[in-house]
Write a protein that holds these residues in place. Structure first.
Motif, short mmCIF file in Angstrom:
data_model
loop_
_atom_site.label_atom_id
_atom_site.label_comp_id
_atom_site.label_asym_id
_atom_site.label_seq_id
_atom_site.Cartn_x
_atom_site.Cartn_y
_atom_site.Cartn_z
N LYS A 163 87.53 25.36 78.63
CA LYS A 163 86.39 24.50 78.30
C LYS A 163 86.09 24.48 76.81
CE LYS A 163 82.47 24.63 80.49
NZ LYS A 163 82.07 23.29 80.92
N SER A 171 80.45 23.74 84.76
CA SER A 171 80.94 22.39 85.02
C SER A 171 82.37 22.25 84.47
CB SER A 171 80.01 21.37 84.38
OG SER A 171 79.78 21.69 83.02
N ASN A 194 84.39 20.53 82.65
CA ASN A 194 84.61 19.61 81.53
C ASN A 194 84.71 20.43 80.25
OD1 ASN A 194 81.57 19.83 82.29
ND2 ASN A 194 81.60 19.46 80.09
N SER A 227 79.20 16.12 82.24
CA SER A 227 79.64 16.86 83.43
C SER A 227 80.36 15.94 84.41
CB SER A 227 78.45 17.52 84.11
OG SER A 227 77.94 18.53 83.27
N GLU A 237 72.80 18.87 87.05
CA GLU A 237 73.05 20.28 87.24
C GLU A 237 71.94 20.97 88.03
OE1 GLU A 237 74.09 19.35 83.78
OE2 GLU A 237 76.00 20.41 83.58
MG MG Z 1 77.95 22.21 81.68
#
Ligand code: MG
Ligand code: AMP
Length: 213
Positions: free
Chosen positions: A52, A140, A142, A148, A177
Protein backbone atom coordinates in the motif's frame (compact mmCIF):
# COMPACT_ATOMS: atom_id res chain seq x y z
CA UNK A 1 -0.39 -12.74 -12.04
CA UNK A 2 -2.84 -12.22 -9.22
CA UNK A 3 -5.50 -14.93 -8.91
CA UNK A 4 -8.98 -13.41 -9.14
CA UNK A 5 -11.23 -15.94 -7.43
CA UNK A 6 -15.02 -16.21 -7.52
CA UNK A 7 -16.68 -16.95 -4.19
CA UNK A 8 -16.84 -20.74 -3.90
CA UNK A 9 -16.06 -23.03 -0.96
CA UNK A 10 -12.88 -24.23 -2.71
CA UNK A 11 -11.69 -20.69 -3.42
CA UNK A 12 -12.38 -19.58 0.17
CA UNK A 13 -10.19 -22.48 1.36
CA UNK A 14 -7.50 -21.54 -1.20
CA UNK A 15 -7.53 -17.91 -0.04
CA UNK A 16 -7.31 -18.96 3.63
CA UNK A 17 -4.30 -21.10 2.67
CA UNK A 18 -2.63 -18.10 1.04
CA UNK A 19 -3.08 -16.18 4.31
CA UNK A 20 -1.70 -19.09 6.34
CA UNK A 21 1.40 -19.12 4.09
CA UNK A 22 2.10 -15.42 4.68
CA UNK A 23 0.46 -14.13 1.49
CA UNK A 24 -1.81 -11.14 0.88
CA UNK A 25 -5.48 -11.69 0.00
CA UNK A 26 -7.92 -8.94 -1.00
CA UNK A 27 -11.50 -9.72 -0.01
CA UNK A 28 -14.85 -7.89 0.06
CA UNK A 29 -16.35 -6.60 3.30
CA UNK A 30 -19.59 -4.63 3.77
CA UNK A 31 -17.56 -1.40 3.80
CA UNK A 32 -14.77 -1.65 1.18
CA UNK A 33 -12.36 -4.32 -0.16
CA UNK A 34 -9.71 -5.15 2.47
CA UNK A 35 -6.09 -6.19 1.90
CA UNK A 36 -5.66 -9.06 4.35
CA UNK A 37 -2.67 -10.73 5.99
CA UNK A 38 -2.21 -13.02 9.00
CA UNK A 39 -2.08 -10.47 11.85
CA UNK A 40 0.32 -12.69 13.83
CA UNK A 41 2.87 -12.91 10.99
CA UNK A 42 5.13 -9.84 11.12
CA UNK A 43 6.52 -10.40 7.60
CA UNK A 44 3.02 -10.70 6.13
CA UNK A 45 1.92 -7.53 7.94
CA UNK A 46 5.03 -5.73 6.67
CA UNK A 47 4.02 -6.79 3.15
CA UNK A 48 0.68 -4.94 3.57
CA UNK A 49 2.51 -1.71 4.42
CA UNK A 50 4.86 -2.21 1.45
CA UNK A 51 2.08 -3.01 -1.05
CA UNK A 52 0.00 0.00 0.00
CA UNK A 53 3.04 2.24 0.49
CA UNK A 54 1.41 3.01 3.81
CA UNK A 55 3.48 4.78 6.46
CA UNK A 56 4.41 2.34 9.23
CA UNK A 57 3.03 4.71 11.92
CA UNK A 58 -0.55 4.23 10.63
CA UNK A 59 -1.94 1.15 12.48
CA UNK A 60 -4.20 -1.53 10.95
CA UNK A 61 -7.60 -2.95 11.88
CA UNK A 62 -7.68 -6.67 12.74
CA UNK A 63 -10.72 -8.63 11.55
CA UNK A 64 -12.13 -11.75 13.21
CA UNK A 65 -14.87 -14.28 12.45
CA UNK A 66 -16.02 -14.70 16.04
CA UNK A 67 -16.10 -12.82 19.32
CA UNK A 68 -14.40 -15.52 21.43
CA UNK A 69 -11.26 -15.46 19.27
CA UNK A 70 -11.26 -11.64 19.18
CA UNK A 71 -11.54 -11.39 22.98
CA UNK A 72 -8.33 -13.42 23.43
CA UNK A 73 -6.32 -10.48 22.08
CA UNK A 74 -7.83 -7.47 23.86
CA UNK A 75 -8.82 -6.15 27.26
CA UNK A 76 -12.62 -6.48 26.96
CA UNK A 77 -14.80 -3.87 28.73
CA UNK A 78 -18.53 -3.47 29.54
CA UNK A 79 -18.82 -0.69 26.95
CA UNK A 80 -17.19 -2.92 24.34
CA UNK A 81 -19.79 -5.56 25.20
CA UNK A 82 -22.67 -3.07 24.72
CA UNK A 83 -21.38 -1.93 21.32
CA UNK A 84 -20.54 -5.46 20.19
CA UNK A 85 -24.06 -6.67 21.07
CA UNK A 86 -25.61 -3.78 19.16
CA UNK A 87 -23.44 -3.54 16.04
CA UNK A 88 -21.41 -6.73 15.48
CA UNK A 89 -21.08 -8.23 13.04
CA UNK A 90 -21.02 -4.88 11.23
CA UNK A 91 -19.19 -1.69 10.22
CA UNK A 92 -17.88 -0.71 13.67
CA UNK A 93 -14.23 -0.87 14.79
CA UNK A 94 -13.26 -0.77 18.47
CA UNK A 95 -9.84 0.33 19.72
CA UNK A 96 -9.05 -1.57 22.90
CA UNK A 97 -6.01 -2.30 25.04
CA UNK A 98 -4.04 -5.24 23.69
CA UNK A 99 -3.50 -8.27 25.90
CA UNK A 100 0.22 -8.31 26.72
CA UNK A 101 0.52 -11.97 25.67
CA UNK A 102 -1.32 -11.54 22.34
CA UNK A 103 0.74 -12.92 19.42
CA UNK A 104 -0.55 -10.20 17.06
CA UNK A 105 2.43 -8.50 15.42
CA UNK A 106 3.50 -5.17 16.94
CA UNK A 107 3.62 -3.73 13.42
CA UNK A 108 -0.20 -3.95 13.33
CA UNK A 109 -0.49 -1.43 16.18
CA UNK A 110 2.40 0.73 14.98
CA UNK A 111 3.97 0.43 18.42
CA UNK A 112 0.83 1.39 20.42
CA UNK A 113 -0.38 -0.81 23.30
CA UNK A 114 -3.86 -0.88 21.73
CA UNK A 115 -5.41 -2.68 18.77
CA UNK A 116 -8.32 -1.86 16.51
CA UNK A 117 -10.64 -4.86 16.07
CA UNK A 118 -13.77 -5.62 14.08
CA UNK A 119 -16.20 -8.44 13.27
CA UNK A 120 -17.35 -7.79 9.68
CA UNK A 121 -20.86 -8.76 8.54
CA UNK A 122 -20.15 -9.60 4.89
CA UNK A 123 -20.74 -13.32 4.19
CA UNK A 124 -17.58 -13.81 2.10
CA UNK A 125 -15.42 -11.91 4.59
CA UNK A 126 -16.80 -14.06 7.39
CA UNK A 127 -16.23 -17.22 5.36
CA UNK A 128 -12.54 -16.50 4.73
CA UNK A 129 -12.00 -15.38 8.34
CA UNK A 130 -13.69 -18.55 9.62
CA UNK A 131 -11.68 -20.74 7.29
CA UNK A 132 -8.40 -19.04 8.31
CA UNK A 133 -9.31 -19.14 11.99
CA UNK A 134 -7.29 -16.23 13.41
CA UNK A 135 -7.06 -12.45 13.19
CA UNK A 136 -6.58 -10.90 9.76
CA UNK A 137 -5.08 -7.40 9.53
CA UNK A 138 -6.88 -5.70 6.66
CA UNK A 139 -6.75 -2.05 5.68
CA UNK A 140 -8.49 -0.93 2.51
CA UNK A 141 -7.01 -2.63 -0.57
CA UNK A 142 -5.64 0.47 -2.32
CA UNK A 143 -2.40 2.40 -2.46
CA UNK A 144 -2.21 4.90 0.39
CA UNK A 145 -3.87 8.16 -0.57
CA UNK A 146 -6.09 6.64 -3.27
CA UNK A 147 -9.86 6.14 -3.01
CA UNK A 148 -10.95 2.99 -1.15
CA UNK A 149 -11.92 0.13 -3.50
CA UNK A 150 -15.49 -1.14 -3.68
CA UNK A 151 -14.94 -3.68 -6.51
CA UNK A 152 -12.29 -6.31 -7.34
CA UNK A 153 -11.38 -4.30 -10.45
CA UNK A 154 -10.53 -1.26 -8.26
CA UNK A 155 -8.13 -3.51 -6.30
CA UNK A 156 -6.44 -4.74 -9.48
CA UNK A 157 -6.16 -1.17 -10.78
CA UNK A 158 -4.58 0.08 -7.55
CA UNK A 159 -2.43 -2.85 -6.37
CA UNK A 160 -2.15 -5.30 -9.29
CA UNK A 161 0.44 -8.03 -8.79
CA UNK A 162 1.27 -6.91 -5.25
CA UNK A 163 -1.74 -8.98 -4.09
CA UNK A 164 -1.43 -12.80 -4.15
CA UNK A 165 -5.18 -13.45 -4.54
CA UNK A 166 -8.40 -11.45 -4.81
CA UNK A 167 -11.76 -12.87 -3.80
CA UNK A 168 -14.29 -11.25 -6.12
CA UNK A 169 -17.60 -10.89 -4.30
CA UNK A 170 -19.03 -8.09 -6.42
CA UNK A 171 -19.46 -4.47 -5.29
CA UNK A 172 -19.44 -3.58 -1.56
CA UNK A 173 -22.71 -2.31 -0.07
CA UNK A 174 -21.70 0.42 2.37
CA UNK A 175 -18.79 1.92 0.40
CA UNK A 176 -17.66 3.99 3.40
CA UNK A 177 -15.20 2.83 6.03
CA UNK A 178 -16.12 1.48 9.46
CA UNK A 179 -16.85 3.89 12.30
CA UNK A 180 -13.96 3.75 14.81
CA UNK A 181 -14.57 4.12 18.55
CA UNK A 182 -11.76 4.25 21.11
CA UNK A 183 -12.54 2.50 24.40
CA UNK A 184 -9.23 2.68 26.23
CA UNK A 185 -10.56 5.49 28.42
CA UNK A 186 -13.82 7.44 28.02
CA UNK A 187 -15.49 6.48 24.72
CA UNK A 188 -14.24 8.60 21.85
CA UNK A 189 -15.27 8.70 18.19
CA UNK A 190 -12.00 8.40 16.24
CA UNK A 191 -13.44 8.15 12.71
CA UNK A 192 -16.99 8.73 11.44
CA UNK A 193 -18.47 5.99 9.25
CA UNK A 194 -21.45 3.74 8.60
CA UNK A 195 -22.70 3.92 12.21
CA UNK A 196 -23.46 7.42 13.49
CA UNK A 197 -22.33 9.18 16.65
CA UNK A 198 -25.98 9.55 17.70
CA UNK A 199 -26.62 5.80 17.42
CA UNK A 200 -23.48 5.03 19.42
CA UNK A 201 -24.34 7.54 22.16
CA UNK A 202 -27.82 6.03 22.44
CA UNK A 203 -26.43 2.52 22.79
CA UNK A 204 -23.85 3.57 25.40
CA UNK A 205 -26.26 5.87 27.25
CA UNK A 206 -23.58 8.55 27.29
CA UNK A 207 -21.99 11.22 25.18
CA UNK A 208 -18.93 10.37 23.05
CA UNK A 209 -15.96 12.66 22.80
CA UNK A 210 -15.03 13.32 19.16
CA UNK A 211 -11.40 13.22 18.07
CA UNK A 212 -11.17 13.07 14.28
CA UNK A 213 -7.93 13.46 12.41
MG1 MG B 1 -7.88 3.31 3.86
P1 AMP C 1 -7.90 1.79 7.12
O1 AMP C 1 -7.89 0.36 7.49
O2 AMP C 1 -6.94 2.17 6.04
O3 AMP C 1 -9.28 2.28 6.88
O4 AMP C 1 -7.36 2.58 8.40
C1 AMP C 1 -7.48 2.08 9.69
C2 AMP C 1 -7.73 3.21 10.62
O5 AMP C 1 -7.77 2.67 11.96
C3 AMP C 1 -6.64 4.28 10.63
O6 AMP C 1 -7.26 5.54 10.59
C4 AMP C 1 -5.93 4.09 11.94
O7 AMP C 1 -5.44 5.28 12.46
C5 AMP C 1 -7.04 3.49 12.81
N1 AMP C 1 -6.45 2.64 13.86
C6 AMP C 1 -5.98 1.40 13.71
N2 AMP C 1 -5.46 0.93 14.87
C7 AMP C 1 -5.60 1.92 15.78
C8 AMP C 1 -5.23 2.06 17.14
N3 AMP C 1 -4.61 1.08 17.80
N4 AMP C 1 -5.52 3.22 17.75
C9 AMP C 1 -6.15 4.22 17.07
N5 AMP C 1 -6.52 4.15 15.77
C10 AMP C 1 -6.24 3.02 15.13
Amino acid sequence: MTDCLKITADNIATAAGVLANGGLVAFPTETVYGLGANACDGDAVAAIFAAKQRPSFNPLIVHFADLDTLKQHVHWTPEAELLAQAYWPGPLTLVLRKQPDSPISELVSAGLDTIAVRLPAHDSARAILRSFGGGVAAPSANRSGQISPTTAQHVIDSLGARVDAILDGGPCKVGVESTIVGLTDKPVLLRPGGITEKELAQTLGRHLAVRHK
